[in-house]
Design a protein around this motif. Structure first.
Motif, PDB file in Angstrom:
ATOM      1  N   ARG A 135      31.478   6.822   8.334  1.00  9.96           N
ATOM      2  CA  ARG A 135      30.337   6.861   9.259  1.00  9.96           C
ATOM      3  C   ARG A 135      29.559   5.551   9.229  1.00  9.96           C
ATOM      4  O   ARG A 135      29.258   4.959  10.273  1.00  9.96           O
ATOM      5  CB  ARG A 135      29.418   8.022   8.886  1.00  9.96           C
ATOM      6  N   LEU A 136      29.229   5.077   8.029  1.00  7.42           N
ATOM      7  CA  LEU A 136      28.464   3.845   7.911  1.00  7.42           C
ATOM      8  C   LEU A 136      29.281   2.647   8.372  1.00  7.42           C
ATOM      9  O   LEU A 136      28.766   1.735   9.022  1.00  7.42           O
ATOM     10  CB  LEU A 136      28.005   3.643   6.464  1.00  7.42           C
ATOM     11  N   ALA A 137      30.560   2.656   8.060  1.00  4.96           N
ATOM     12  CA  ALA A 137      31.417   1.557   8.497  1.00  4.96           C
ATOM     13  C   ALA A 137      31.471   1.487  10.013  1.00  4.96           C
ATOM     14  O   ALA A 137      31.424   0.391  10.604  1.00  4.96           O
ATOM     15  CB  ALA A 137      32.813   1.729   7.920  1.00  4.96           C
ATOM     16  N   ALA A 138      31.550   2.650  10.671  1.00  2.00           N
ATOM     17  CA  ALA A 138      31.613   2.679  12.134  1.00  2.00           C
ATOM     18  C   ALA A 138      30.351   2.084  12.741  1.00  2.00           C
ATOM     19  O   ALA A 138      30.402   1.346  13.736  1.00  2.00           O
ATOM     20  CB  ALA A 138      31.817   4.109  12.621  1.00  2.00           C
ATOM     21  N   GLU A 139      29.200   2.392  12.135  1.00  5.10           N
ATOM     22  CA  GLU A 139      27.945   1.842  12.639  1.00  5.10           C
ATOM     23  C   GLU A 139      27.912   0.323  12.516  1.00  5.10           C
ATOM     24  O   GLU A 139      27.489  -0.382  13.423  1.00  5.10           O
ATOM     25  CB  GLU A 139      26.764   2.444  11.868  1.00  5.10           C
ATOM     26  N   LYS A 140      28.391  -0.178  11.398  1.00  5.27           N
ATOM     27  CA  LYS A 140      28.330  -1.620  11.151  1.00  5.27           C
ATOM     28  C   LYS A 140      29.420  -2.389  11.884  1.00  5.27           C
ATOM     29  O   LYS A 140      29.293  -3.599  12.111  1.00  5.27           O
ATOM     30  CB  LYS A 140      28.420  -1.898   9.654  1.00  5.27           C
ATOM     31  N   LEU A 141      30.507  -1.700  12.240  1.00  7.76           N
ATOM     32  CA  LEU A 141      31.606  -2.372  12.920  1.00  7.76           C
ATOM     33  C   LEU A 141      31.361  -2.545  14.418  1.00  7.76           C
ATOM     34  O   LEU A 141      32.111  -3.251  15.086  1.00  7.76           O
ATOM     35  CB  LEU A 141      32.905  -1.597  12.701  1.00  7.76           C
ATOM     36  N   ARG A 142      30.325  -1.912  14.942  1.00  5.89           N
ATOM     37  CA  ARG A 142      30.023  -2.063  16.373  1.00  5.89           C
ATOM     38  C   ARG A 142      29.692  -3.520  16.675  1.00  5.89           C
ATOM     39  O   ARG A 142      28.772  -4.100  16.097  1.00  5.89           O
ATOM     40  CB  ARG A 142      28.850  -1.176  16.764  1.00  5.89           C
ATOM     41  N   SER A 177      31.550  -5.979  15.909  1.00 14.25           N
ATOM     42  CA  SER A 177      32.071  -6.835  14.854  1.00 14.25           C
ATOM     43  C   SER A 177      33.509  -6.435  14.552  1.00 14.25           C
ATOM     44  O   SER A 177      33.946  -5.347  14.903  1.00 14.25           O
ATOM     45  CB  SER A 177      31.214  -6.709  13.592  1.00 14.25           C
ATOM     46  N   ASP A 178      34.274  -7.307  13.910  1.00  9.34           N
ATOM     47  CA  ASP A 178      35.626  -6.955  13.499  1.00  9.34           C
ATOM     48  C   ASP A 178      35.652  -6.712  11.996  1.00  9.34           C
ATOM     49  O   ASP A 178      34.655  -6.924  11.301  1.00  9.34           O
ATOM     50  CB  ASP A 178      36.639  -8.042  13.894  1.00  9.34           C
ATOM     51  N   SER A 179      36.782  -6.230  11.477  1.00  4.82           N
ATOM     52  CA  SER A 179      36.856  -5.862  10.068  1.00  4.82           C
ATOM     53  C   SER A 179      36.647  -7.072   9.159  1.00  4.82           C
ATOM     54  O   SER A 179      36.066  -6.945   8.079  1.00  4.82           O
ATOM     55  CB  SER A 179      38.204  -5.196   9.766  1.00  4.82           C
ATOM     56  N   ARG A 180      37.097  -8.253   9.581  1.00  7.72           N
ATOM     57  CA  ARG A 180      36.909  -9.442   8.751  1.00  7.72           C
ATOM     58  C   ARG A 180      35.441  -9.761   8.597  1.00  7.72           C
ATOM     59  O   ARG A 180      34.963 -10.017   7.486  1.00  7.72           O
ATOM     60  CB  ARG A 180      37.654 -10.634   9.359  1.00  7.72           C
ATOM     61  N   GLN A 181      34.691  -9.740   9.704  1.00  8.65           N
ATOM     62  CA  GLN A 181      33.264 -10.069   9.620  1.00  8.65           C
ATOM     63  C   GLN A 181      32.501  -8.991   8.858  1.00  8.65           C
ATOM     64  O   GLN A 181      31.594  -9.288   8.078  1.00  8.65           O
ATOM     65  CB  GLN A 181      32.683 -10.225  11.029  1.00  8.65           C
ATOM     66  N   PHE A 182      32.888  -7.736   9.074  1.00 10.57           N
ATOM     67  CA  PHE A 182      32.273  -6.638   8.330  1.00 10.57           C
ATOM     68  C   PHE A 182      32.479  -6.823   6.833  1.00 10.57           C
ATOM     69  O   PHE A 182      31.559  -6.642   6.026  1.00 10.57           O
ATOM     70  CB  PHE A 182      32.889  -5.315   8.804  1.00 10.57           C
TER      71      PHE A 182
END
Length: 496
Positions: A236-243, A245-250
């Motif tokens: 859930r938290l990852a989904a919020e932060k990935l908006r 952004s891509d996985s590398r930047q996250f």
């Protein structure tokens, strides 16, 4: 079972669980075929081994090959968890010579697969199983194809070892795999050169760092100056932060937000792309049945937090092979032998489940946490709660229980924990204290209504011949089990 002159065991999957089971069975004189979908070496995450793996490597014949490879020696862990610091120095807390390795899994898994072949198993790579043939509930044959060839091959067998990992051929066939709702996490990771561990870390120790938002990092030193660095957080938290952004930047942003990780990676260079996985925690309602066992990740996978993956894989390979070999020799009924496998593997898994869930959902400090671990293991004379936890996290409690080096943990404690994981109150469908929504009834129902009348506390693994026995252990055998396992530069390893 046990009356056929040359019984045949089929192992599907060549990871640590399948390769261990295949090697042990082949060493016992059983005809073994191992079908592996990929060509080894192949990449796999999960580099940190527990000390328990060494005894299994010795008895499977793989120890010398692994020791000669030059993997990074590991002597414990350093945890910065919430407001606590855990210095888990195995040599100080468990044994002066307790250690393991941090491994490149592509190389490590390849060594184990080649060892299975060296021990006498027929290993076929690029072999994809397309169908399992059953006689009632008992599997009797498998159909498979070679990569690039549509020809269907059929192999008949007397016993099946499902080591298909997340694919879970049998678990999916029987529809018995359950996801862990509270462990719906995302893991992102990459590899670095030039990073450094916390200065208080034991040699080659895994470093674990929690974050304020409920996530955590692993930092694993590998041979040659490479380091595996990963971040785990709720989906859930990852989904919020990935908006946006891509996985590398996250991944990089998450590191930058952590002061301990920023310090460890200061001056380091990222040398690989960012990889990611999610929703990887699950358990099967049963781990075995007529003519089959599920081992390693095919039966269950918990979480990378305590580095249990390879331990549970090799441990289940060890116990399942002992159960199968004993059954095929006619020394124990299949029902009793499989009951022992189910009992021991599920006990090991559930103990780790309890510890990991408390760290995620119910952690209120190291004193309470170590005391909880203390209740989940047979206490060695004079052990502190911290030592009890360290024995568990080194995998030594599981191995000690199955080899008779220590008494079995009272299952009522672990069963009680399983019940609490399932029955704590939910809030909006989320368990506020433990897991929530996960039906753990197969865990305690097994112990309260066992598969047979066998007294599990009287059964243990023996190596002469390899299998299960209920005969009392001699004083000489007990002494041999407590002998330290020396690292490669100190001399040869002790025998199982």
């Amino acid at each position: 079972m046990g009356n056929k002159e040359n019984p045949h065991v089929l192992v599907i999957g060549g990871g640590p669980a399948g390769s261990t089971a295949a090697a042990l069975l082949a060493r016992s004189g059983v005809e073994v075929t191992l079908l592996e979908r990929d060509t080894f070496p192949r990449y796999h995450i999960g580099e940190s081994l527990l000390a328990s793996c060494l005894s299994t490597l010795r008895v499977s014949g793989a120890y010398d090959k692994v020791a000669a490879h030059g993997f990074q020696i590991k002597r414990g862990g350093y945890f910065q968890w919430q407001n606590d610091t855990w210095l888990l120095d195995w040599s100080a807390l468990v044994d002066a010579e307790a250690w393991s390795w941090q491994v490149d899994r592509a190389a490590f898994d390849d060594l184990l697969l080649r060892n299975a072949s060296d021990q006498g198993a027929t290993v076929i790579e690029q072999a994809k199983v397309t169908n399992i043939v059953f006689d009632g509930e008992r599997p009797t044959a498998a159909e498979w194809v070679k990569a690039g060839d549509d020809t269907v091959h059929t192999v008949e067998f007397d016993f099946l070892v499902d080591a298909t990992g997340r694919d879970g051929v049998l678990a999916k066939h029987f529809d018995i795999r359950r996801q862990h709702p509270a462990f719906r996490n995302v893991a992102v990771w990459s590899y670095w050169e030039g990073s450094h561990l916390h200065p208080d870390s034991p040699e080659g120790a895994i470093n674990v760092v929690s974050t304020e938002e409920g996530g955590w990092f692993w930092h694993i030193p590998l041979a040659g100056g490479r380091n595996s660095v990963g971040y785990v957080v709720s989906a859930r938290l990852a989904a919020e932060k990935l908006r946006g952004s891509d996985s590398r930047q996250f991944y990089l942003d998450s590191i930058a937000a952590s002061k301990p990780m920023t310090e460890m990676l200061e001056g380091a260079t990222q040398v690989a792309e960012v990889k990611a996985e999610q929703d990887y925690s699950y358990v099967a309602d049963r781990f075995c049945g007529p003519g089959y066992v599920m081992v390693g990740d095919a039966a269950c996978f918990l979480d990378p937090l305590l580095s249990t993956g390879v331990h549970l894989a090799t441990y289940s390979g060890l116990v399942s092979a002992a159960a199968i070999a004993t059954t095929l020799r006619g020394e124990m009924s299949e029902t009793d032998a499989l009951a022992y496998y189910e009992y021991t593997y599920r006990r090991a898994y559930t103990r780790f489940l309890s510890l990991v869930s408390r760290m995620y959902e119910h952690y209120i400090g190291s004193e309470e946490y170590f005391a909880h671990a203390h209740r989940l293991t047979d206490v060695h004379e004079g052990d502190s709660p911290e030592q009890s936890f360290t024995r568990i996290m080194a995998g030594l409690t599981d191995v000690g229980e199955t080899t008779g080096a220590q008494e079995l943990t009272g299952t009522e404690v672990i069963v009680s924990e399983a019940e609490r994981l399932d029955t704590a109150p939910d809030v909006d469908g989320v368990n506020v204290k433990y897991m929530g929504g996960l039906d753990m009834s197969p865990v305690w129902d097994h112990w309260r209504d066992p598969l047979s009348d066998t007294d599990m506390g009287d059964v243990r693994i023996t190596n002469e011949p390899f299998g299960l026995t209920s005969a009392p252990r001699t004083d000489a055998e007990r002494e041999a089990l407590t002998r330290p396992v020396l690292p490669p530069h100190h001399g040869a390893a002790a025998a199982f």
